[in-house]
Write an enzyme that holds these catalytic residues in place. Structure first.
Site, PDB file in Angstrom:
ATOM      1  CE  LYS A  39      -4.248   1.688   2.021  1.00  0.00           C
ATOM      2  NZ  LYS A  39      -4.703   2.134   0.731  1.00  0.00           N
ATOM      3  N   GLY A  44       6.661   0.451   5.587  1.00  0.00           N
ATOM      4  CA  GLY A  44       7.560  -0.419   4.820  1.00  0.00           C
ATOM      5  C   GLY A  44       7.592  -0.064   3.344  1.00  0.00           C
ATOM      6  CB  CYS A  45       4.897   0.685   0.964  1.00  0.00           C
ATOM      7  SG  CYS A  45       4.039  -0.884   1.218  1.00  0.00           S
ATOM      8  CB  THR A  46       7.283   5.136   2.921  1.00  0.00           C
ATOM      9  OG1 THR A  46       5.875   5.332   2.772  1.00  0.00           O
ATOM     10  CG2 THR A  46       7.998   6.459   2.772  1.00  0.00           C
ATOM     11  CB  ALA A  49       8.782   3.905  -2.628  1.00  0.00           C
TER      12      ALA A  49
END
Length: 154
Positions: A39, A44-46, A49
């Site tokens: 998401k 974690g996704c930030t 990325a």
């Protein structure tokens, strides 16, 4: 689940600009790092990325494009990119077809409750469309650097 040395599943999905991106666009031209994450704008996704963005120039020097995929909308991707000044395309797989074809939409159990969720995964696809890496269940921290090292050997 996909394995190394097999043809990567073809895809066509919209990026943050609502423009179609196809795996075939890169055939014979670029290696592709296709990474799936749960998401936009979550911890974690930030991390993942941002780390891919920090290494964007090195991936480019290695003749490689980095593409993120989640089930978020194009608008959500645009906001995520602007917020963190990300230097990569993000595909909006809102219907889940791309996630299904790469085997990353899987059942998980959390607190005794089963549900479907995105398994953070990364695939390296060479210029011939062959998978040279299929990593399921990856950890965000340091992952981009690990993938860059593998790309440099292509």
């Amino acid at each position: 689940m996909l394995e190394k040395h097999q043809q990567a599943p073809q895809f066509s999905s919209k990026n943050q600009f609502n423009e179609p991106v196809n795996l075939s666009d890169y055939a014979g031209k670029k290696n592709v790092v296709l990474y799936f994450y749960p998401k936009d704008d979550t911890p974690g996704c930030t991390i993942e990325a941002n780390q891919f963005t920090q290494l964007a120039e090195e991936f480019a020097k290695a003749d490689t494009v980095v593409i993120g995929v989640s089930k978020d909308s194009c608008a959500s991707h645009t906001d995520f990119i602007k917020k963190f000044d990300l230097k990569l395309d993000l595909l909006a797989d809102v219907n889940g077809e791309l996630c299904e074809s790469y085997g990353v939409w899987q059942e998980r159990e959390k607190n005794g409750v089963k549900s479907m969720a995105m398994l953070r995964s990364t695939f390296i696809i060479d210029k011939q469309g062959v998978l040279v890496e299929a990593a399921y269940g990856v950890t965000p921290e340091g992952h981009a650097q690990e993938i860059l090292e593998k790309v440099k050997t292509l």
